[in-house]
Design a protein around this motif. Structure first.
Motif, mmCIF file in Angstrom:
data_model
loop_
_atom_site.group_PDB
_atom_site.id
_atom_site.type_symbol
_atom_site.label_atom_id
_atom_site.label_comp_id
_atom_site.label_asym_id
_atom_site.label_seq_id
_atom_site.Cartn_x
_atom_site.Cartn_y
_atom_site.Cartn_z
ATOM 1 N N GLY A 176 8.772 96.964 -36.352
ATOM 2 C CA GLY A 176 8.003 96.919 -35.112
ATOM 3 C C GLY A 176 8.097 95.563 -34.445
ATOM 4 O O GLY A 176 8.467 94.569 -35.068
ATOM 5 N N LEU A 177 7.768 95.535 -33.148
ATOM 6 C CA LEU A 177 7.863 94.313 -32.358
ATOM 7 C C LEU A 177 6.625 94.077 -31.516
ATOM 8 O O LEU A 177 5.917 95.021 -31.149
ATOM 9 C CB LEU A 177 9.061 94.380 -31.395
ATOM 10 C CG LEU A 177 10.469 94.405 -31.968
ATOM 11 C CD1 LEU A 177 11.467 94.552 -30.827
ATOM 12 C CD2 LEU A 177 10.759 93.151 -32.770
ATOM 13 N N GLU A 178 6.405 92.818 -31.204
ATOM 14 C CA GLU A 178 5.484 92.403 -30.142
ATOM 15 C C GLU A 178 6.344 91.723 -29.085
ATOM 16 O O GLU A 178 7.099 90.798 -29.394
ATOM 17 C CB GLU A 178 4.449 91.434 -30.685
ATOM 18 C CG GLU A 178 3.513 90.868 -29.634
ATOM 19 C CD GLU A 178 2.602 89.806 -30.236
ATOM 20 O OE1 GLU A 178 1.478 90.158 -30.644
ATOM 21 O OE2 GLU A 178 3.044 88.634 -30.321
ATOM 22 N N VAL A 179 6.259 92.201 -27.845
ATOM 23 C CA VAL A 179 7.136 91.710 -26.788
ATOM 24 C C VAL A 179 6.322 91.424 -25.530
ATOM 25 O O VAL A 179 5.451 92.214 -25.144
ATOM 26 C CB VAL A 179 8.233 92.748 -26.442
ATOM 27 C CG1 VAL A 179 9.153 92.211 -25.355
ATOM 28 C CG2 VAL A 179 9.036 93.109 -27.687
ATOM 29 N N VAL A 180 6.619 90.292 -24.905
ATOM 30 C CA VAL A 180 6.061 90.003 -23.586
ATOM 31 C C VAL A 180 7.086 90.430 -22.550
ATOM 32 O O VAL A 180 8.241 89.982 -22.567
ATOM 33 C CB VAL A 180 5.721 88.514 -23.418
ATOM 34 C CG1 VAL A 180 5.171 88.263 -22.018
ATOM 35 C CG2 VAL A 180 4.699 88.072 -24.461
ATOM 36 N N LEU A 181 6.689 91.311 -21.652
ATOM 37 C CA LEU A 181 7.578 91.820 -20.623
ATOM 38 C C LEU A 181 7.695 90.806 -19.488
ATOM 39 O O LEU A 181 6.827 89.935 -19.313
ATOM 40 C CB LEU A 181 7.062 93.149 -20.096
ATOM 41 C CG LEU A 181 6.850 94.250 -21.145
ATOM 42 C CD1 LEU A 181 6.302 95.510 -20.496
ATOM 43 C CD2 LEU A 181 8.157 94.539 -21.876
#
Length: 485
Positions: A176-181
């Motif tokens: 899984g990832l945490e991403v800032v768009l």
């Protein structure tokens, strides 16, 4: 577009607004402070930037990208700056702002029961490996740059390394990832599930996207039980064909215990023994080719030793192995791997080097090697071919050192010409022009010619959907028609 000179200069007032998000102590503007962040590792690309920001949290990254989207300010994400295709390097012209994740380097959680580790995007790979080691687990990604490369960059380039054969590349090592768009929105996809069939897999869009769709600020990584038995051997061989047949025997005999199978040429051994401190020729006499074999078992050291001994005996009986050595200590295991991992650096003192990170179907590697050598030497007599890499997964680093006594710059000026020759043979073999280094700036224009029109169109649509303002790492991977992105 490789420069930002035609874009409006970022106003000092706007630079102040960006700096205020992270605090002046974490906003670099001085030319000397910026200099190490402006050059690609091999010196192929050098850009410029008015500002480097070091956010300390996901929220600060979000604030930066929100302001960038609102003002049309181009952003270049950077982690360890170890990339080899210019994907992390700002363009010339001085308008790209660099966002470095080096402060976001925490290991958030380690769960040995579930075999997962949660790390921030700026966590150094070696620190992740050490955190896994503390709980008797293994994070198997292994790279020559593991002491400085960072998880966000590893994911953004879908890094592979030496253990892909057994464990897969970063795409297979991430849950899984945490991403800032680019819009400043935060996607929290830090799921720890091995089974989750709920719609589109957004995670896979960001892995390998090289920062063109967002900034990876966190990741759930897979851990594995730490191997109990481990053994490394080096075999001298006559040809890549013999290496392929030995690999076939190793796969049959060892199964999933075969964790590495590397192919190296004699010239690579000569370069490393000549230029890398502490490296010596492991075998009594020279051989045209070498196979580095790595075996890891879950039960005992004895099992690993029996496997490698049996494999080498079979190889000798089949006429494949001319000579071999089995490491007798952990120190010797590390020494054999150090020789392999130093092969790229060992080429630098030999002058210019034209490099290729390619993959071809494993069964076609020997034929590819033969055809590429013939074509390269016909175009450039005297060139010294140092082709080595991960035979087990088809990834070959097809590097070419300049002829002895040749002019370095004149040699490097033929980079594109030689690339076209080698890549043409790769594509005819059903291979790929980028195996684990990515596209960046180096292969961007070539990508547009080798991918089908519908594939390129789908990439443009994805880019436009995620980054409507065109601010994320412009000029990397793809050039969207009609924009600067």
């Amino acid at each position: 577009m490789d420069n930002a000179a035609d874009l409006p200069v970022v106003a000092p007032e706007l630079l102040d607004r960006f700096a205020a998000i992270v605090g002046e102590a974490h906003a670099l503007r001085d030319v000397a402070d910026l200099a190490p962040h402006l050059v690609e590792n091999r010196g192929l690309y050098k850009g410029s930037s008015p500002l480097l920001l070091k956010p300390g949290s996901t929220e600060e990254v979000a604030a930066i990208l929100k302001l960038a989207s609102e003002t049309g300010t181009p952003i270049v994400p950077q982690t360890g700056n170890t990339g080899l295709v210019g994907g992390q390097t700002p363009r010339t012209g001085g308008q790209d702002i660099i966002v470095s994740l080096e402060r976001m380097n925490k290991i958030r959680d380690v769960d040995p029961v579930a075999n997962v580790l949660v790390a921030e995007g700026g966590a150094i790979l070696a620190d992740v490996q050490a955190a896994a080691e503390k709980v008797e687990r293994l994070f198997p990604l292994s790279l020559g740059s593991e002491g400085s490369c960072r998880i966000g960059g590893n994911l953004s380039t879908n890094a592979g390394g030496t253990a892909v054969l057994a464990y897969g590349n970063m795409r297979q090592l991430c849950l899984g990832l945490e991403v800032v768009l680019p819009t400043g929105e935060i996607w929290n996809g830090l799921r720890r599930l091995k089974k989750d069939n709920t719609g589109y897999d957004l995670r896979d869009l960001f892995i390998g996207a090289e920062g063109t769709l967002g900034i990876i600020t966190g990741a759930v990584l897979k851990l594995f039980p730490k191997p109990v038995g481990h053994q490394v051997a080096l075999a001298g061989l006559a040809s890549p064909y013999d290496a392929l047949h030995l690999f076939e025997k190793a796969s049959t005999l060892c199964g999933t215990a075969l964790t590495g199978f590397e192919l190296m040429p004699r010239i690579g051994i000569e370069f490393t023994t000549r230029h890398i401190d502490g490296v010596r020729d492991p075998l009594e006499g020279p051989h045209a080719w070498y196979a580095l074999i790595d075996i890891s078992t879950s039960d005992s050291a004895e099992t690993a030793s029996v496997m490698v001994q049996s494999l080498l005996e079979q190889g000798v009986e089949a006429g494949l192995v001319e000579d071999a050595v089995i490491a007798s200590s952990v120190a010797q295991q590390k020494a054999l791997w150090h020789m392999r991992e130093s092969m790229s650096d060992a080429q630098k003192p030999e002058g210019g080097s034209i490099k290729h990170d390619v993959s071809v179907p494993v069964s076609k590697i020997p034929a590819f090697m033969a055809e590429a050598e013939k074509a390269v030497l016909a175009a450039m007599p005297g060139a010294r071919i140092c082709a080595f890499g991960h035979l087990g997964d088809g990834n070959i680093h097809y590097n070419i050192s300049q002829p002895v006594g040749a002019d370095k710059q004149a040699f490097l000026d033929r980079w594109r010409e030689i690339n076209a020759i080698v890549h043409g043979i790769v594509l005819d073999s059903g291979g790929s022009i980028s195996a684990e280094h990515g596209i960046g700036q180096l292969k961007r224009d070539e990508l547009a010619h080798i991918r089908s029109p519908i594939e390129m169109e789908l990439m443009y649509r994805i880019k436009a959907a995620f980054d409507p303002a065109g601010i994320m790492n412009p000029g990397k991977v793809i050039n969207v028609p009609g924009t600067s992105a």
